[in-house]
Write a protein that holds these residues in place. Structure first.
Motif: not given
Length: 477
Positions: A408-411, A332-336, A362-366
């Protein structure tokens, strides 16, 4: 932009909106030099001479100082030679490289992500080009210098046509095709704009970028050495960036590599390109790309990939070979992203590739709120706005601006353009019927049962079949 204990993502959103010291001044010097190329350097006026001299002043404290100062003096007098133009292109590239480095450092501070620290590792030295190749490089360099003398306003079909024999001679040489493709595309763009004297608007920065890069690539050994090592481990995809043009398409998979036997995870990319007819669009693009790289199937299925001794460049680009990979377990991309992204090491960028337009982190936003304004969609976190680049989202997948706005969350990929940081979404988490679902830009990479995707694939199949039949008929006549 996520809590510090969340595992990955943008930790300091304020750093992305604060000004970077010296950045505006460096770009102003580049802009002044680029304007000098508009009218050309055959008979430079005072404004052009000032733009060239400003470039020399900007690198006065570097090892380039003496050569660029001489080049600026000659160019300002209208007597610049090939070596002088190469020196000016190098100075411009170095200045934009410093802008790139400052922006990447700011991103590293915001994300809290490590960078590869081995300063001694790098590509093997490139052997000098053989005499025949050196002659081709010299011919390309001569044409590019003629462009600089004539300027963009001095473009005519005779001047632009000078690239054709050079490109034709380069294409049969495998080691020259990268340069040939750049020259061919640049010349085609210039030809479509002739005569330059009648242009309503000149793409000043773009053409100066293409000119300086092409000129530096005429220096023997500048094209790079390709793969510098191999990697073995588990590849965990984050998302797919699709870049489409009328006659070509590329899919670039961004991923985290878990090396076998332990060690820090690494950010890597794997790309696949294909020529295409302009009638193949949308989900039909995957038909052209899918047979060339099995990783796309794994991405479409939401799985990892196991790679063994896969060649990799110093910049973290995997030179994909299906024989060295197999599809792995579900991933899962979000788990990674939540577990590994902030600790994944980013490869350093090669000197010639240091340019702000190359930034794609590459970044994660929440925990953000989507805001729709006059300038488009933006994510607000703790009172700070980060613009969302919805124009980069491909039609070859189910990810839409509406899905991004409801997320509500984005990679995504953090980029920099027109003086600000932008986010290009690759995958978002949103709520559908009280359930959290992930919507991927590359969800259709391995095939789809989605009605819109199926229709697009069928249309592409029909278009390709017709083109193949026509091509076969031509070959038989």
């Amino acid at each position: 932009m996520v809590p510090p204990d969340a595992g990955g993502g943008l930790m300091r959103g304020d750093l992305l909106s604060d000004p970077v010291e010296g950045l505006d001044e460096a770009l102003a010097v580049v802009d002044a030099f680029d304007e000098a190329l508009v009218a050309g350097l055959l008979r430079p006026g005072p404004a052009q001479a000032a733009g060239v001299s400003g470039l020399a002043g900007a690198v006065a404290g570097t090892p380039l100082a003496a050569r660029v100062a001489e080049a600026a003096e000659k160019a300002a007098a209208g007597t610049g030679g090939e070596d002088h133009f190469v020196a000016l292109a190098a100075a411009r590239s170095a200045l934009l490289g410093s802008v790139h480095d400052a922006l990447v450092q700011r991103i590293d501070e915001a994300v809290g992500r490590p960078v590869e620290g081995d300063e001694t590792a790098g590509p093997e030295p490139v052997a000098a080009a053989p005499e025949e190749a050196a002659n081709l490089l010299a011919a390309a360099r001569s044409w590019l210098c003629d462009l600089a003398r004539g300027g963009w306003r001095g473009l005519d079909h005779e001047l632009v046509a000078g690239a054709a024999p050079v490109v034709a001679a380069m294409l049969p040489e495998p080691g020259m095709r990268r340069r040939a493709a750049l020259l061919d595309g640049f010349a085609a763009e210039l030809a479509a704009s002739c005569p330059g004297a009648t242009l309503e608007r000149v793409p000043v920065r773009r053409w100066a970028d293409l000119w300086s890069r092409a000129l530096l690539l005429t220096v023997p050994g500048s094209a790079g050495a390709g793969a510098v090592g191999t990697v073995t481990g588990r590849l965990l995809p984050l998302g797919v960036d699709v870049q489409e043009h009328a006659t070509a398409v590329q899919a670039q998979v961004h991923a985290v590599l878990e090396p076998v036997g332990g060690g820090a995870p690494r950010l890597v990319r794997a790309s696949v390109s294909a020529p295409k007819p302009d009638t193949v669009v949308g989900a039909g693009l995957w038909q052209l790309l899918r047979p060339r790289m099995s990783l796309l199937g794994a991405v479409g299925e939401g799985r990892s990939a196991e790679v063994e001794a896969m060649p990799v460049t110093a910049e973290g680009d995997l030179l994909w070979d299906d024989a060295l990979a197999r599809t792995g377990e579900p991933a899962d991309a979000f788990a990674t992203a939540r577990v590994m992204l902030s600790a994944a090491t980013a490869a350093r960028v090669e000197p010639l590739d240091r340019h702000p337009v190359r930034i794609s982190v590459p970044v994660l936003l929440e925990g953000y709120a989507a805001r729709e304004g006059e300038d488009g969609l933006a994510f607000e976190v703790a009172g700070r706005l980060l613009a969302v680049d919805t124009d980069r989202m491909p039609a070859a997948g189910p990810l839409t601006p509406e899905a991004v706005a409801a997320s509500h969350a984005c990679v995504g990929l953090l980029r920099w353009d027109a003086g600000e940081f932008l986010l290009q979404p690759l995958v978002v988490e949103t709520t559908v019927r009280k359930k959290t679902v992930a919507v991927h830009a590359g969800a259709w990479a391995g095939g789809t049962s989605d009605k819109a995707g199926v229709r697009a694939e069928k249309a592409a199949t029909d278009a390709v079949a017709v083109l193949r039949e026509r091509a076969g008929r031509l070959l038989r006549t």
